[in-house]
Design an enzyme around this catalytic site. Structure first.
Site, PDB file in Angstrom:
ATOM      1  N   GLN A   1       1.178   7.318  -9.269  1.00  0.00           N
ATOM      2  CA  GLN A   1      -0.016   6.314  -9.257  1.00  0.00           C
ATOM      3  C   GLN A   1      -0.067   6.219 -11.089  1.00  0.00           C
ATOM      4  O   GLN A   1      -0.945   5.394 -11.594  1.00  0.00           O
ATOM      5  CB  GLN A   1      -1.463   6.809  -8.963  1.00  0.00           C
ATOM      6  CG  GLN A   1      -1.479   6.686  -7.330  1.00  0.00           C
ATOM      7  CD  GLN A   1      -2.619   6.822  -6.829  1.00  0.00           C
ATOM      8  OE1 GLN A   1      -3.091   7.926  -6.558  1.00  0.00           O
ATOM      9  NE2 GLN A   1      -3.540   5.827  -6.464  1.00  0.00           N
TER      10      GLN A   1
ATOM     11  N   LEU B   1      -6.789   3.590  -5.490  1.00  0.00           N
ATOM     12  CA  LEU B   1      -6.949   2.967  -6.847  1.00  0.00           C
ATOM     13  C   LEU B   1      -5.705   1.994  -6.976  1.00  0.00           C
ATOM     14  O   LEU B   1      -5.656   1.171  -8.063  1.00  0.00           O
ATOM     15  CB  LEU B   1      -6.933   3.960  -7.714  1.00  0.00           C
ATOM     16  CG  LEU B   1      -7.960   4.850  -7.940  1.00  0.00           C
ATOM     17  CD1 LEU B   1      -8.013   6.253  -8.825  1.00  0.00           C
ATOM     18  CD2 LEU B   1      -9.541   4.157  -7.983  1.00  0.00           C
TER      19      LEU B   1
ATOM     20  N   GLU C   1      -3.027  11.439  -0.303  1.00  0.00           N
ATOM     21  CA  GLU C   1      -2.284  11.827  -1.761  1.00  0.00           C
ATOM     22  C   GLU C   1      -0.793  12.295  -1.496  1.00  0.00           C
ATOM     23  O   GLU C   1       0.109  12.023  -2.235  1.00  0.00           O
ATOM     24  CB  GLU C   1      -3.091  12.635  -2.505  1.00  0.00           C
ATOM     25  CG  GLU C   1      -4.329  12.288  -3.053  1.00  0.00           C
ATOM     26  CD  GLU C   1      -4.550  10.906  -3.731  1.00  0.00           C
ATOM     27  OE1 GLU C   1      -3.605  10.447  -4.077  1.00  0.00           O
ATOM     28  OE2 GLU C   1      -5.451  10.031  -3.392  1.00  0.00           O
TER      29      GLU C   1
ATOM     30  N   HIS D   1       1.602   9.579  -1.083  1.00  0.00           N
ATOM     31  CA  HIS D   1       2.017   8.914  -2.437  1.00  0.00           C
ATOM     32  C   HIS D   1       3.464   9.739  -2.767  1.00  0.00           C
ATOM     33  O   HIS D   1       4.103   8.869  -3.347  1.00  0.00           O
ATOM     34  CB  HIS D   1       0.880   9.015  -3.343  1.00  0.00           C
ATOM     35  CG  HIS D   1      -0.161   7.983  -3.109  1.00  0.00           C
ATOM     36  ND1 HIS D   1       0.266   6.599  -3.564  1.00  0.00           N
ATOM     37  CD2 HIS D   1      -1.657   8.170  -2.997  1.00  0.00           C
ATOM     38  CE1 HIS D   1      -1.023   5.985  -3.465  1.00  0.00           C
ATOM     39  NE2 HIS D   1      -2.009   6.753  -3.200  1.00  0.00           N
TER      40      HIS D   1
END
Ligand code: ZN
Length: 154
Positions: free
Chosen positions: A52, A90, A132, A135
């Site tokens: 990210q 986000l 997470e 990701h």
């Protein structure tokens, strides 16, 4: 420390598989520090994964309100139950939706001192760990949404 730009959906880096960290060197520690500052500065993030901020390394940070966790090369080694809660990201601003996750997970990872440790997460922390870690394999939560929801408080 420095605040890094958060990569948004549409950038192909978010769809790539991240590489294992082979050595916890000063660059890795600096990345952890920057990720922490970036997450807290965002105001509403409970977790952040290295891709990210544009780095394809298997590194994740999480803080669901009970302290910062820094996870290097994390792997979920136990998983049980299920829960369905609304998630956001986000990197996918303005999108919220219900995702099915385990109710409890145990994750094994290296901490910043290079020690192999385990942590348990239930409820929000379990969700956050799964979100997470996804990701790190190039998976965004909106691919797993079973029902999108409107959210007034943007
Ligand atoms: Zn996310």
């Amino acid at each position: 420390m420095a605040i890094r730009n958060i990569v948004k959906k549409g950038d192909e880096i978010l769809n790539k598989r991240c590489k294992e960290v082979k050595e916890i060197n000063s660059r890795v520690l600096e990345l952890l520090d920057d990720m922490k500052e970036t997450m807290y500065e965002s105001g509403n993030g409970v977790g952040l994964a290295a891709p990210q901020v544009g780095i394809l390394k298997r590194i994740v940070i999480i803080d669901v309100g009970d302290g910062l966790m820094e996870l290097i090369n994390p792997v979920i080694i136990e998983s049980e139950g299920e829960q369905i809660e609304v998630e956001g990201c986000l990197s996918v601003p303005g999108v919220y939706g219900k995702v099915k996750r385990p109710q409890r997970v145990v994750v094994e990872y290296l901490n910043r001192d290079g020690e192999k440790v385990q942590a348990e997460g239930t409820e929000l922390k379990a969700i956050c760990i799964c979100h997470e870690l996804d990701h790190l394999d190039g998976v965004l939560f909106d691919e797993k949404v079973i029902e999108f929801v409107e959210c007034e408080s943007e």
